[in-house]
Structure formats: C-alpha cells, structure tokens
Design a protein around this motif. Structure first.
Motif, PDB file in Angstrom:
ATOM      1  N   GLY A 286       0.829  -1.197   0.000  1.00 41.04           N
ATOM      2  CA  GLY A 286       0.000   0.000   0.000  1.00 41.04           C
ATOM      3  C   GLY A 286       0.861   1.242   0.000  1.00 41.04           C
ATOM      4  N   VAL A 287       0.255   2.359   0.357  1.00 33.83           N
ATOM      5  CA  VAL A 287       0.970   3.631   0.310  1.00 33.83           C
ATOM      6  C   VAL A 287       2.117   3.655   1.307  1.00 33.83           C
ATOM      7  CG1 VAL A 287       0.749   6.111   0.711  1.00 33.83           C
ATOM      8  CG2 VAL A 287      -1.028   4.899  -0.540  1.00 33.83           C
ATOM      9  N   ARG A 288       1.873   3.221   2.535  1.00 30.29           N
ATOM     10  CA  ARG A 288       2.926   3.274   3.563  1.00 30.29           C
ATOM     11  C   ARG A 288       4.092   2.362   3.192  1.00 30.29           C
ATOM     12  NH1 ARG A 288       1.800   5.839   8.337  1.00 30.29           N
ATOM     13  NH2 ARG A 288      -0.383   6.378   8.740  1.00 30.29           N
ATOM     14  N   THR A 289       3.800   1.155   2.720  1.00 31.00           N
ATOM     15  CA  THR A 289       4.873   0.244   2.324  1.00 31.00           C
ATOM     16  C   THR A 289       5.624   0.797   1.130  1.00 31.00           C
ATOM     17  OG1 THR A 289       3.594  -1.647   3.121  1.00 31.00           O
ATOM     18  CG2 THR A 289       5.419  -2.108   1.638  1.00 31.00           C
ATOM     19  N   ALA A 290       4.908   1.341   0.161  1.00 31.89           N
ATOM     20  CA  ALA A 290       5.559   1.939  -1.009  1.00 31.89           C
ATOM     21  C   ALA A 290       6.477   3.083  -0.588  1.00 31.89           C
ATOM     22  CB  ALA A 290       4.506   2.435  -1.998  1.00 31.89           C
ATOM     23  N   ALA A 291       6.032   3.877   0.377  1.00 29.25           N
ATOM     24  CA  ALA A 291       6.864   4.980   0.870  1.00 29.25           C
ATOM     25  C   ALA A 291       8.149   4.443   1.487  1.00 29.25           C
ATOM     26  CB  ALA A 291       6.086   5.808   1.888  1.00 29.25           C
ATOM     27  N   ARG A 292       8.027   3.380   2.270  1.00 26.76           N
ATOM     28  CA  ARG A 292       9.209   2.787   2.890  1.00 26.76           C
ATOM     29  C   ARG A 292      10.156   2.195   1.846  1.00 26.76           C
ATOM     30  NH1 ARG A 292      10.740   5.217   7.034  1.00 26.76           N
ATOM     31  NH2 ARG A 292       9.429   5.053   8.874  1.00 26.76           N
ATOM     32  N   LEU A 293       9.612   1.556   0.840  1.00 29.38           N
ATOM     33  CA  LEU A 293      10.447   0.990  -0.217  1.00 29.38           C
ATOM     34  C   LEU A 293      11.198   2.100  -0.952  1.00 29.38           C
ATOM     35  CD1 LEU A 293       8.061  -1.741  -1.680  1.00 29.38           C
ATOM     36  CD2 LEU A 293      10.035  -2.072  -0.192  1.00 29.38           C
ATOM     37  N   LEU A 294      10.525   3.199  -1.189  1.00 31.60           N
ATOM     38  CA  LEU A 294      11.170   4.310  -1.888  1.00 31.60           C
ATOM     39  C   LEU A 294      12.288   4.920  -1.040  1.00 31.60           C
ATOM     40  CD1 LEU A 294       8.079   6.099  -3.486  1.00 31.60           C
ATOM     41  CD2 LEU A 294       9.887   4.868  -4.683  1.00 31.60           C
ATOM     42  N   THR A 295      12.025   5.112   0.250  1.00 29.01           N
ATOM     43  CA  THR A 295      13.027   5.765   1.094  1.00 29.01           C
ATOM     44  C   THR A 295      14.214   4.860   1.388  1.00 29.01           C
ATOM     45  OG1 THR A 295      11.863   5.086   3.113  1.00 29.01           O
ATOM     46  CG2 THR A 295      11.314   7.245   2.185  1.00 29.01           C
ATOM     47  N   GLU A 296      13.993   3.558   1.478  1.00 28.03           N
ATOM     48  CA  GLU A 296      15.070   2.648   1.873  1.00 28.03           C
ATOM     49  C   GLU A 296      15.810   2.034   0.692  1.00 28.03           C
ATOM     50  OE1 GLU A 296      15.865   2.633   5.010  1.00 28.03           O
ATOM     51  OE2 GLU A 296      14.133   3.939   5.320  1.00 28.03           O
ATOM     52  N   VAL A 297      15.212   2.007  -0.489  1.00 26.96           N
ATOM     53  CA  VAL A 297      15.826   1.343  -1.640  1.00 26.96           C
ATOM     54  C   VAL A 297      16.259   2.343  -2.707  1.00 26.96           C
ATOM     55  CG1 VAL A 297      15.439  -0.334  -3.496  1.00 26.96           C
ATOM     56  CG2 VAL A 297      14.531  -0.771  -1.221  1.00 26.96           C
TER      57      VAL A 297
END
Length: 402
Positions: A286-297
């Motif tokens: 979802g949005v929160r997971t996508a945000a984390r993937l973007l910031t960490e990867v």
C-alpha cells in the motif's frame, strides 16, 4: 552485498569521511596509499568544496561516507555538485574492516582512515550511491516524523491504559482497547473519572459517543455503565489521575490528528512518484509500504535479488562446521526498517491466492508462522527486484496444470 563503483579503475584519489553533526573528519589517499589530506573540517559547504576542489586537480575523485542520510546528506550533496563519484560503506562492513586494522581506539580520525583505505583496496565493500530525488528526500523526512509520532502515540496510549488500570480495571477493559477511536478520546476529555462517568449516566454518555461513533456509541455506553457497577471503592490516586487523563487524551488525539495529516502528504508524494504504479501493483503493497520501499531502496543499486534480500536482512544465514553444526538461521542484521516493511507487506499479501498458497506450503513443511512469512517476504524480494529493475508491473504467475 554492495555493487562496484562505476569507473572505479579510473579513480586517482579516495576520500573517506567520518561524518558528524558539528564537524567531519576526512582522510584522502591516492592509489598508492599515500595520504593527501588528514584533518577535521566543519560541516560547512565552503570547506567541503575546498577539500574536493583541491584534490580534483590530482585526478578522478571517489568520495565515500559511512552514513549517506541525515548528517551525511550535505557532504554527499556537495560531492555530487562537484561532479565526483560518490559511495558509502555499510556499517556492518565498516565494523568488520575496522577489526582488520591495528588498534582498538574508536576515533573519527581512525574511522575516516579506514573508510579511505577500504575505498582504495576493497571496492567490493562499497555501495554505489545515487542521491535521492526531492520526492524521496521529503518522503524520508516525513516517514521519520511519522515513526516518531507512532512511538509517542504508543507511549501515551500505554500511559492512559496504565492509569485506568490503576484506578478502575473494569473500566480499562472497556475503554483501553478503543483508545484509537476519536469518540473515546472525546469522552475521556469530557468525563475523565469513574465518578464523572457515573454521574453522567448511560444516556448522556451514549449521546456523547454517538456524535463521533453513531453505530457503536450506544453499545460502548452500555459497556461502560456495566463496568462502572463492578467497582464501588475509590482507589488512592484517583483524583490525580482525573487531572492527568483528560490531558493525556487531548495529547493522544492531537498526535493522531498530526499522523493523519502526515499520511495525506505521504500519499500525495508516493502517488506522484514514477515508481508508484510499479510498487502498488504488487499484492500487499500500500501507500505506507511503497513509501518505505522508496526511502530505503531508492538511490541504492542491487546486482541481484539476493543482494536486496541480504540488505533487508531476509536472506537466511548458513552455519556449517564439520558434521556437527549444520543449518540455516534467520539473519539478525540488515536494514530493520526495510525488513519490517517487507514482513508486514508479506502478511498483508496473504489475501492473495498465490502468496497464500506459498505460505500454506511452508506451514505444511513444518515452519512456524513468522518463519513462513519471512520465507514469503524473501520470495517476494525476487519479484520486487525484477519489477524495480525493469520498471514493470506485478504479474501473477500462471499456475502449472497438473
């Protein structure tokens, strides 16, 4: 785990920087290992430009730090503006390389020298780095603030529940699990003590709750009224708790409101990012997971899906010694933020038939719930890596006919 720096063979000067809040320590060596610079410098753009500009005359420069975010953001931004290669050395690699050098002192000068020497002689230990774009930088800051708010919400909720348990356990059993509901927060601000709730009565409590919880307000009011009849004594400290509870309830409501506002902004940034349709096409993202993937990867390169899984701490660690010790164990290292995001994403993906079938197969093989979820998250890393590499949307595998 890191990928080689592009153009590493052409590098003439290696700058290792141990970053700090007030000042950094930089050590620069040439390809032969001769030190060209060895001193502290303030966390200032002009001084960083002077350092890099002075060494650029000697040839191509590689600028390496031990922290690519937060306090290391300015040095990397200056290095990129100066047009030099940039990279970073992961903390685990840094600690292992430090063990190979003489001495046990932990100083900025020693750390900077180790970073520079690792950049010169151990390029495989480095990770190539591209600075995140403005959207990802904003996401990283907002997600960090969201984490802080979540911790404060948890601490405040626990404090409220602790006070309620102390003065009226039966009331806590009704209100405690519902502290995330705005109607309950509003009720605690208006009637912060068992005595005030009793005086208000079930009808008035129900009317108050029904404003923000029209479907369940009356039922909660009935449960609160029943809980109030289960205790007749007044516990010592109730008066003080009556003063504290409405303030904690107001604070908790404010924290939740702030988090909701941050969530709206995070959603806007994620939806505006080019990788949004790619990431959210995967079940459980979802949005929160996508945000984390973007910031960490984002900004990091992973040669294979195995590198990504290892970075996230999802790759199993093999332990073998002769014939007595054999087996694989879950890694306790890696990027904990990314690991948690992928783990929770795998849990959310259990509604997907393909993911559920894989999870059930691991359970059948004797794995526990968490072990099966980690295995599923590791498998999803392969798919995620391919999606990010090719920029393609998720495609469910076609089941093979029996």
């Amino acid at each position: 785990m890191g990928t080689s720096i592009v153009g590493y063979d052409d590098v003439d000067v290696f700058i290792g920087v141990d970053v700090g809040k007030g000042e950094h320590y930089a050590v620069a060596v040439d390809r032969a290992g001769k030190r060209l610079f060895d001193k502290a410098l303030p966390n200032d753009e002009a001084k960083l430009r002077d350092l890099i500009g002075g060494l650029k005359s000697r040839g191509r420069v590689l600028f390496v730090v031990d922290q690519p975010a937060t306090i290391g953001a300015l040095p990397l931004a200056v290095a990129q503006a100066e047009g030099v290669l940039i990279g970073y050395i992961p903390g685990l690699a840094m600690r292992r390389i430090a063990d190979l050098h003489a001495g046990e002192a932990k100083t900025d000068a020693r750390d900077a020298a180790i970073i520079a020497e690792a950049a010169r002689s151990l390029p495989h230990a480095l990770r190539s780095l591209e600075l995140a774009d403005e959207q990802v930088a904003e996401l990283s800051m907002l997600c960090g603030f969201d984490d802080d708010l979540a911790q404060q919400i948890t601490a405040t909720s626990n404090r409220v529940r602790g006070l309620l348990t102390q003065i009226h356990p039966a009331l806590e059993r009704v209100i405690g699990p519902r502290l995330d509901h705005p109607a309950v927060m509003d009720l605690l601000q208006r009637y912060p003590s068992p005595a005030s709730l009793t005086a208000a009565g079930e009808k008035r409590i129900g009317d108050r709750l029904a404003k923000l919880a029209p479907r369940i307000g009356r039922r909660i009011a009935a449960e609160i009224t029943q809980a109030l009849t289960e205790q007749t004594v007044v516990v010592v400290g109730t008066n003080a708790a009556t003063l504290v509870l409405p303030r904690l309830a107001k604070q908790l409501a404010g924290l939740r409101e702030q988090r909701a506002e941050i969530a709206v902004e995070v959603e806007r940034l994620v939806e505006a990012h080019p990788l949004h349709p790619v990431l959210t096409s995967m079940p459980g993202v979802g949005v929160r997971t996508a945000a984390r993937l973007l910031t960490e990867v984002s900004g990091k390169h992973f040669a294979t899906a195995g590198h990504l899984a290892s970075y996230a701490g999802l790759a199993p660690v093999t332990r073998r010694s002769g014939s007595s010790i054999r087996g694989e164990h879950a890694s306790r290292r890696g990027n904990k933020i990314l690991k948690r995001a992928l783990f929770l994403s795998a849990f959310a993906a259990l509604r997907d038939p393909v993911s559920r079938a894989y999870y059930d197969r691991k359970i059948t093989q004797g794995k526990q719930h968490n072990q099966a979820l980690i295995a599923l998250a590791r498998r999803r890393c392969d798919v995620l890596h391919a999606m990010l590499r090719d920029g393609t949307l998720y495609q469910a595998p076609i089941p093979i006919a029996a």
